[in-house]
Enzyme design. Structure first.
Site, short mmCIF file in Angstrom:
data_model
loop_
_atom_site.label_atom_id
_atom_site.label_comp_id
_atom_site.label_asym_id
_atom_site.label_seq_id
_atom_site.Cartn_x
_atom_site.Cartn_y
_atom_site.Cartn_z
N ARG A 136 -13.52 -19.09 -8.41
CA ARG A 136 -14.76 -18.78 -9.93
C ARG A 136 -14.56 -17.30 -9.32
NH1 ARG A 136 -19.58 -21.10 -9.91
NH2 ARG A 136 -19.97 -18.86 -11.01
N ARG A 178 -31.66 -22.89 -13.00
CA ARG A 178 -30.64 -22.15 -13.34
C ARG A 178 -31.28 -21.94 -14.94
NH1 ARG A 178 -26.33 -20.08 -11.44
NH2 ARG A 178 -26.61 -17.92 -12.08
N PRO A 179 -32.47 -22.56 -15.04
CA PRO A 179 -33.40 -22.66 -15.89
C PRO A 179 -32.83 -20.96 -16.83
CG PRO A 179 -35.05 -21.90 -14.16
CD PRO A 179 -33.61 -22.17 -13.64
N ILE A 180 -33.53 -21.16 -18.29
CA ILE A 180 -33.34 -19.78 -19.24
C ILE A 180 -34.55 -19.69 -19.42
CG2 ILE A 180 -30.92 -20.06 -19.64
CD1 ILE A 180 -31.08 -21.19 -22.32
N ASP A 181 -35.59 -20.51 -19.35
CA ASP A 181 -36.69 -19.92 -20.42
C ASP A 181 -37.03 -18.00 -20.53
OD1 ASP A 181 -37.29 -20.41 -17.83
OD2 ASP A 181 -39.10 -19.35 -17.66
N ILE A 194 -35.03 -16.53 -3.85
CA ILE A 194 -34.20 -16.66 -4.91
C ILE A 194 -34.08 -17.61 -5.54
CG2 ILE A 194 -32.52 -14.81 -6.78
CD1 ILE A 194 -34.46 -13.45 -5.32
N LYS A 240 -17.66 -9.12 -10.74
CA LYS A 240 -17.32 -10.56 -11.76
C LYS A 240 -18.68 -10.16 -12.15
CE LYS A 240 -19.38 -14.61 -9.50
NZ LYS A 240 -20.09 -14.69 -10.95
N ASN A 241 -20.26 -9.75 -11.93
CA ASN A 241 -21.22 -9.91 -12.10
C ASN A 241 -21.68 -8.64 -13.55
OD1 ASN A 241 -21.66 -12.09 -11.35
ND2 ASN A 241 -22.83 -12.12 -9.37
N CYS A 266 -26.99 -25.96 -11.58
CA CYS A 266 -25.54 -25.48 -11.05
C CYS A 266 -25.95 -26.14 -9.78
CB CYS A 266 -24.34 -23.78 -11.36
SG CYS A 266 -25.20 -23.34 -10.07
N ASP A 274 -26.76 -13.63 -2.96
CA ASP A 274 -25.07 -14.07 -3.04
C ASP A 274 -24.81 -13.13 -1.94
OD1 ASP A 274 -24.42 -12.88 -6.80
OD2 ASP A 274 -26.06 -15.03 -5.84
N ARG A 305 -21.60 -21.05 -16.35
CA ARG A 305 -23.33 -20.40 -16.83
C ARG A 305 -23.51 -19.18 -17.65
NH1 ARG A 305 -28.30 -20.69 -16.56
NH2 ARG A 305 -30.04 -18.47 -15.60
C1 EPZ Z 1 -26.93 -13.39 -11.89
O1 EPZ Z 1 -27.22 -14.83 -11.98
C2 EPZ Z 1 -25.83 -13.48 -11.22
N1 EPZ Z 1 -24.73 -14.20 -12.03
C3 EPZ Z 1 -25.66 -14.69 -9.70
O2 EPZ Z 1 -24.25 -14.51 -9.06
C4 EPZ Z 1 -27.05 -14.30 -8.95
O3 EPZ Z 1 -27.12 -14.40 -7.59
C5 EPZ Z 1 -28.09 -14.25 -9.72
O4 EPZ Z 1 -27.46 -12.98 -11.27
C6 EPZ Z 1 -29.74 -13.22 -9.05
O5 EPZ Z 1 -29.34 -11.61 -8.45
C7 EPZ Z 1 -24.16 -13.28 -12.75
O6 EPZ Z 1 -24.45 -12.55 -13.22
C8 EPZ Z 1 -23.22 -13.82 -13.53
P1 EPZ Z 1 -31.23 -14.55 -12.34
P2 EPZ Z 1 -28.56 -14.42 -12.87
O7 EPZ Z 1 -31.35 -15.57 -13.94
O8 EPZ Z 1 -28.87 -13.73 -14.31
C9 EPZ Z 1 -35.11 -17.40 -12.25
C10 EPZ Z 1 -22.69 -15.53 -7.64
O9 EPZ Z 1 -22.31 -16.44 -6.99
N2 EPZ Z 1 -34.67 -17.72 -13.48
O10 EPZ Z 1 -31.56 -13.13 -11.99
O11 EPZ Z 1 -28.52 -16.60 -13.98
C11 EPZ Z 1 -33.50 -18.37 -12.12
O12 EPZ Z 1 -33.72 -19.56 -11.84
C12 EPZ Z 1 -23.71 -16.13 -9.39
O13 EPZ Z 1 -21.67 -14.35 -8.50
C13 EPZ Z 1 -35.59 -18.33 -14.38
O14 EPZ Z 1 -36.28 -19.28 -14.32
O15 EPZ Z 1 -29.72 -14.73 -12.70
C14 EPZ Z 1 -34.03 -18.39 -10.45
O16 EPZ Z 1 -34.51 -18.16 -9.26
C15 EPZ Z 1 -25.08 -16.98 -7.95
N3 EPZ Z 1 -35.40 -18.26 -15.89
C16 EPZ Z 1 -34.13 -16.16 -10.56
O17 EPZ Z 1 -34.56 -16.28 -11.95
C17 EPZ Z 1 -34.69 -18.07 -16.71
O18 EPZ Z 1 -34.47 -17.85 -17.44
C18 EPZ Z 1 -32.94 -15.06 -10.51
O19 EPZ Z 1 -32.18 -15.62 -11.62
C19 EPZ Z 1 -33.72 -17.11 -15.20
C20 EPZ Z 1 -34.03 -16.85 -14.86
#
Ligand code: EPZ
Length: 418
Positions: A398, A122-125, A328, A22-23, A117, A306, A93
């Site tokens: 999902r 889940r910020p996007i900064d 995480i 999926k990811n 969620c 995960d 997301r």
């Molecule tokens: C991906 O999410 C996966 N989703 C998640 O899987 C997975 O848990 C995660 O990576 C970590 O491995 C998909 O690939 C669709 P991150 P993503 O950005 O990209 C922080 C599942 O169950 N962060 O690596 O959203 C964030 O809050 C899902 O399949 C910021 O602070 O994860 C988290 O603490 C759940 N600012 C950490 O980084 C940002 O701009 C890791 O998030 C982006 C992230």
């Protein structure tokens, strides 16, 4: 609303063919809009995250074909706008992955802030600061992000933390930028290398995925491709833990053992037998397993977040006490109260869960709160004494294709009832 009704106690026996991750499929679908040619992804699972992503893509003008063999073909020759409607973006997301490709293809993107969620803010900064360093203009107003990439240019970017989504988004946002874009402190998850391989097959020039430094050399355009994404390491890991919890003898086929080596290494310390051979993993487990002293979720290749709730489910019935630390996401213990309804002995303090194993859980009526937590409640029900009812299983849909059929074929007593 659908629910799973499970009668625990049956051993699991048989084999499972693991489909595309999926990811990986989600960012690869977004990457399809980088070319006007048709793109086909193979062996994709029938799960609602992919269905919702396709809805969003159709909404921006893509023509999508999907057959019941898991093949998805995307024709984005006529995408007409770079706007993702709020209602759809909130639902998924992963719509954020469309920003990079839209900015590369049509030089603009209008997308609503993706919701947080059940597992955290889940910020996007990091996505936004990276895009701005590519000289992309981003206006944030009324919950929308209005982006203009007409003056975008290659840059050297250091990510504040190795975010999977931000790494993928920035790779796709810089694929046509003249010169070299260098991303540092990148995520190293296997899905990143999958995206690099996919884009390079389309004619991109990207190197370094899997390490913390990725270099993207801009090219003029990309062409269509047919591609099979990597198998889903989290699906594989979930069913491996199901077998470990239910005195199972289960073979996973079409997997990459290296992608879940951190889980295999942990389980080998619990008296569960795991054998890896090429694209197969065989799990043999008998009786109650030993607890693991400590599990820390980390970025790849560390233990994956995960897999945290699935491993927590196993520890609730193991022999001893286990300490789990979720490094995480800030709130990935929402399933703990549900495990406690089944008799689990878990104490949560901030990001740490202390799990004292009990000999057996008891069936109960529980509620899924998120994707991986819901799947973990099913695992707990399979091992529990008596009947467990898991509600709100749309969370599980999902990411898990027909979980009850897969488990019933292994001998589990589980059915889906609406
Ligand atoms: C991906 O999410 C996966 N989703 C998640 O899987 C997975 O848990 C995660 O990576 C970590 O491995 C998909 O690939 C669709 P991150 P993503 O950005 O990209 C922080 C599942 O169950 N962060 O690596 O959203 C964030 O809050 C899902 O399949 C910021 O602070 O994860 C988290 O603490 C759940 N600012 C950490 O980084 C940002 O701009 C890791 O998030 C982006 C992230």
């Amino acid at each position: 609303m659908s629910r799973y009704i499970i009668e625990g106690g049956n051993p699991l026996e048989g084999s499972i063919d693991v489909k595309a991750a999926k990811n990986s499929v989600l960012p690869l679908l977004a990457a399809c809009i980088l070319t006007e040619d048709k793109v086909t992804l193979r062996n994709c699972p029938d799960i609602s995250d992919i269905t919702n992503m396709l809805k969003i893509m159709i909404n921006i003008g893509c023509v999508v074909e999907r057959d019941d063999m898991g093949n998805i073909t995307v024709d984005s020759s006529d995408i007409y706008c770079g706007e993702v409607p709020c209602v759809l973006a909130k639902e998924l997301r992963s719509s954020i992955f469309l920003m990079g490709p839209m900015l590369s293809r049509v030089k603009k993107a209008k997308i609503s802030y993706p919701g947080g969620c059940e597992i955290g803010m889940r910020p996007i900064d990091i996505h936004l600061s990276g895009l701005r360093e590519l000289n992309i203009d981003i206006n944030e107003e009324y919950g929308y992000l209005d982006c203009d990439a007409s003056k975008a240019e290659a840059a050297q970017i250091v990510l504040d933390l190795p975010s999977v989504g931000a790494t993928e988004n920035l790779m796709m946002a810089s694929v046509f930028l003249e010169g070299k874009t260098v991303l540092r402190n990148c995520a190293k998850e296997p899905e990143i290398a999958d995206l690099q391989n996919f884009l390079n097959l389309m004619g991109a020039k990207i190197s370094g995925a899997g390490s913390s430094v990725i270099v993207i050399e801009g090219v003029k355009k990309l062409h269509g491709v047919e591609y099979t994404p990597i198998p889903d390491r989290i699906i594989a890991g979930t069913y491996i833990i199901a077998a470990a919890m239910c005195s199972g003898n289960v073979e996973l086929r079409g997997v990459v053992p290296e992608h879940i080596y951190s889980l295999i290494a942990k389980l080998s310390k619990t008296a569960c037998k795991i054998y890896c051979k090429n694209d197969k993993i065989i799990v043999k487990s008998k009786g109650r397993l030993r607890s693991l002293d400590r599990i820390d979720t980390m970025y790849y290749p560390g233990f994956p977040t995960d897999m945290q709730t699935q491993m927590l489910a196993l520890q609730t019935i193991s022999k001893g006490t286990s300490v789990i630390v979720e490094n995480i996401f800030e709130t990935r213990y929402k399933t703990v109260p549900e495990f406690k309804k089944m008799g689990a002995d878990i104490t949560v303090r901030d990001r740490t869960a202390i799990v004292r194993g009990v000999s057996r859980l008891k069936g109960a009526e529980v509620c899924a709160t998120d994707l991986r937590g819901g799947a973990s409640l099913v695992l707990a029900g399979l091992a529990a004494e008596g009947i467990t009812e898991v509600k709100d299983i749309y969370h599980i849909d999902r990411g898990y294709e027909d979980m009850s059929r897969v488990l019933a074929e292994l001998g589990a007593k589980i059915e889906r009832s609406s």
